[in-house]
Motif scaffolding. Sequence first.
Motif, mmCIF file in Angstrom:
data_model
loop_
_atom_site.group_PDB
_atom_site.id
_atom_site.type_symbol
_atom_site.label_atom_id
_atom_site.label_comp_id
_atom_site.label_asym_id
_atom_site.label_seq_id
_atom_site.Cartn_x
_atom_site.Cartn_y
_atom_site.Cartn_z
ATOM 1 N N SER A 19 0.818 -1.216 0.000
ATOM 2 C CA SER A 19 0.000 0.000 0.000
ATOM 3 C C SER A 19 0.848 1.260 0.000
ATOM 4 C CB SER A 19 -0.954 -0.001 1.190
ATOM 5 O OG SER A 19 -0.236 0.119 2.389
ATOM 6 N N ALA A 20 2.108 1.157 0.402
ATOM 7 C CA ALA A 20 2.961 2.338 0.442
ATOM 8 C C ALA A 20 4.061 2.288 -0.614
ATOM 9 C CB ALA A 20 3.583 2.467 1.831
ATOM 10 N N VAL A 21 3.881 1.463 -1.613
ATOM 11 C CA VAL A 21 4.872 1.360 -2.669
ATOM 12 C C VAL A 21 4.817 2.610 -3.529
ATOM 13 C CG1 VAL A 21 5.517 0.066 -4.738
ATOM 14 C CG2 VAL A 21 4.832 -1.150 -2.679
ATOM 15 N N ALA A 22 5.979 3.149 -3.808
ATOM 16 C CA ALA A 22 6.059 4.355 -4.632
ATOM 17 C C ALA A 22 5.564 4.050 -6.034
ATOM 18 C CB ALA A 22 7.506 4.840 -4.665
ATOM 19 N N ALA A 51 13.867 15.423 -8.384
ATOM 20 C CA ALA A 51 14.784 14.286 -8.230
ATOM 21 C C ALA A 51 16.224 14.711 -8.484
ATOM 22 C CB ALA A 51 14.379 13.160 -9.183
ATOM 23 N N LEU A 52 16.436 15.557 -9.468
ATOM 24 C CA LEU A 52 17.786 16.034 -9.781
ATOM 25 C C LEU A 52 18.346 16.887 -8.643
ATOM 26 C CD1 LEU A 52 19.997 16.084 -11.944
ATOM 27 C CD2 LEU A 52 18.901 18.117 -12.893
ATOM 28 N N LEU A 64 11.371 15.491 1.740
ATOM 29 C CA LEU A 64 10.255 15.738 0.828
ATOM 30 C C LEU A 64 8.931 15.306 1.436
ATOM 31 C CD1 LEU A 64 11.777 14.746 -2.629
ATOM 32 C CD2 LEU A 64 11.246 17.039 -1.781
ATOM 33 N N ALA A 65 8.928 14.198 2.162
ATOM 34 C CA ALA A 65 7.695 13.745 2.810
ATOM 35 C C ALA A 65 7.188 14.802 3.791
ATOM 36 C CB ALA A 65 7.933 12.416 3.519
ATOM 37 N N LYS A 66 8.102 15.397 4.544
ATOM 38 C CA LYS A 66 7.704 16.461 5.484
ATOM 39 C C LYS A 66 7.172 17.673 4.730
ATOM 40 C CE LYS A 66 10.801 15.235 9.241
ATOM 41 N NZ LYS A 66 12.011 15.583 9.991
ATOM 42 N N LYS A 67 7.821 18.005 3.608
ATOM 43 C CA LYS A 67 7.390 19.161 2.822
ATOM 44 C C LYS A 67 6.016 18.895 2.197
ATOM 45 C CE LYS A 67 10.073 22.227 1.002
ATOM 46 N NZ LYS A 67 10.958 23.062 0.209
ATOM 47 N N GLN A 97 9.456 9.018 -2.375
ATOM 48 C CA GLN A 97 10.316 8.005 -2.984
ATOM 49 C C GLN A 97 10.034 7.881 -4.473
ATOM 50 O OE1 GLN A 97 9.280 4.820 -0.335
ATOM 51 N NE2 GLN A 97 11.053 5.165 0.978
ATOM 52 N N TYR A 98 8.770 7.948 -4.836
ATOM 53 C CA TYR A 98 8.437 7.892 -6.259
ATOM 54 C C TYR A 98 9.027 9.096 -6.994
ATOM 55 C CZ TYR A 98 6.009 8.516 -10.601
ATOM 56 O OH TYR A 98 5.749 8.751 -11.918
ATOM 57 N N ILE A 99 8.817 10.280 -6.457
ATOM 58 C CA ILE A 99 9.318 11.499 -7.096
ATOM 59 C C ILE A 99 10.827 11.412 -7.296
ATOM 60 C CG2 ILE A 99 9.705 13.978 -6.749
ATOM 61 C CD1 ILE A 99 6.899 14.012 -5.377
ATOM 62 N N LEU A 100 11.528 10.924 -6.291
ATOM 63 C CA LEU A 100 12.988 10.804 -6.384
ATOM 64 C C LEU A 100 13.426 9.756 -7.400
ATOM 65 C CD1 LEU A 100 13.800 11.180 -2.606
ATOM 66 C CD2 LEU A 100 14.253 12.851 -4.419
#
Length: 103
Positions: A19-22, A51-52, A64-67, A97-100
Amino acid sequence: MQKFVSLILKFTMLYIAGSAVASPEMVRKYNCTACHSEDKKKYGPPYQQIALRYADDAAAAEKLAKKIKSGGAGAWGNTPMPPQTRVTDEDALAIAQYILSVK
């Protein structure tokens, strides 16, 4: 009976982990795509640029999760990102994680 309980426990753990897979589905679920895309600027920066920028940062996913949860302004221009309070901590980390992972 013990094998059955063990099997149920394994499937439950796989479901929870899955359920938490990016994934792109996660960013669509929370409508991140209204302001972001993978490769083109909308209101917010594209995932590729994010990501860059964070490529060499080992703590990037947590930042990023906090942001995502708290929102922010100024890091990518004048357009603020409102806090995404309905996103769970687990899902915010999966989205980060997905975004990265977008190249």
